[in-house]
Design an enzyme around this catalytic site. Structure first.
Site, PDB file in Angstrom:
ATOM      1  N   GLU A  74       1.075  -0.731  -0.059  1.00  0.00           N
ATOM      2  CA  GLU A  74       0.358  -0.050  -0.350  1.00  0.00           C
ATOM      3  C   GLU A  74       0.695   1.329  -0.425  1.00  0.00           C
ATOM      4  OE1 GLU A  74      -3.748  -1.732   0.219  1.00  0.00           O
ATOM      5  OE2 GLU A  74      -3.077  -0.088  -0.977  1.00  0.00           O
ATOM      6  N   TYR A 120     -13.363  14.755  21.378  1.00  0.00           N
ATOM      7  CA  TYR A 120     -11.655  14.272  21.638  1.00  0.00           C
ATOM      8  C   TYR A 120     -12.172  13.482  19.683  1.00  0.00           C
ATOM      9  CZ  TYR A 120      -7.479  13.686  23.827  1.00  0.00           C
ATOM     10  OH  TYR A 120      -5.944  14.654  24.217  1.00  0.00           O
TER      11      TYR A 120
END
Ligand SMILES: O=C(O)[C@H](O)C(=O)COP(=O)(O)O
Ligand SMILES: [Zn+2]
Length: 210
Positions: A74, A120
């Site tokens: 990848e 978050y």
């Protein structure tokens, strides 16, 4: 950090993710930008639990293999992100359980697979665009990510798993862990009345420190 310190950090962080179940078998890959402008990556087929610092792969921005074991299949999508996202200095690709489960659902919002319901998630990730399913290693994944890299910090490959960026590898790993836990919460809360953050609450969080 020196190249040797970065190599050791990649081995340590990868092993920690493996030991806590964020990575299994030979799935997933990591990369980071080296001080000399080349890129350090996990070798193809390698386990996050058994990386060897001296055998990590080094490639240049064009994907030429410079040293170490054969790089991840990848690597093209990692480099596509680096070329288009100046703030990105490290990338984590996982097949982590909850984000991979989420990636297999019908009807995801391709602009953002997880609507924000915790601060978050907004502060570390923000949005999670979905890349249509492509065979692992398909060069088109790199094109899809290149087109989005300037605008997002994380991406969800349909029926595959997440790709998460960071300002360094620790940041990318922390972002990946936060995103995996957010996906776990999203699936746990499925069917329940979630109080999503309002646009004003999201705007108030954006641009603030983590
Ligand atoms: O993304 C892929 O190609 C695989 O699914 C994967 O995550 C591991 O590939 P690698 O070549 O071992 O990095
Ligand atoms: Zn993969």
């Amino acid at each position: 950090m020196t190249e040797q310190a970065l190599r050791e950090e990649m081995v340590t962080l990868a092993r920690s993710m493996f030991e806590r179940g964020y990575a299994t078998g030979g799935a997933g890959n990591l990369s980071l930008k080296l001080p000399d402008g080349n890129f350090l990556t996990t070798p193809t087929g390698s386990s996050f639990g058994r990386l060897v610092a001296e055998r990590l792969s080094v490639v240049d921005i064009d994907g030429n293999h410079l040293s170490g074991d054969r790089p991840s299949k990848e690597i093209a999508f990692h480099l596509a992100i680096y070329r288009n996202s100046p703030d990105c200095n490290a990338i984590v690709h996982l097949h982590s359980t909850y984000l991979t489960a989420l990636s297999c659902l019908e009807g995801l919002d391709s602009d953002n697979a997880i609507k924000p319901f915790t601060p978050y998630y907004v502060m570390r990730v923000g949005q999670l665009p979905v890349i249509p399913y492509l065979r692992p290693g398909d060069p088109q994944i790199a094109t899809e990510l290149a087109n989005r890299a300037a605008d997002y910090r994380a991406f969800l490959l349909a029926n595959h798993g997440p790709v998460i960026t960071g300002t360094d590898l620790r940041d990318a790993v922390d972002n990946a862990e936060e995103l995996e836990e957010t996906a776990k919460l999203a699936l746990m809360l499925d069917g329940k009345a979630i109080r999503y953050l309002t646009d004003a609450e999201v705007s108030d969080l954006e641009g603030r420190g983590k």
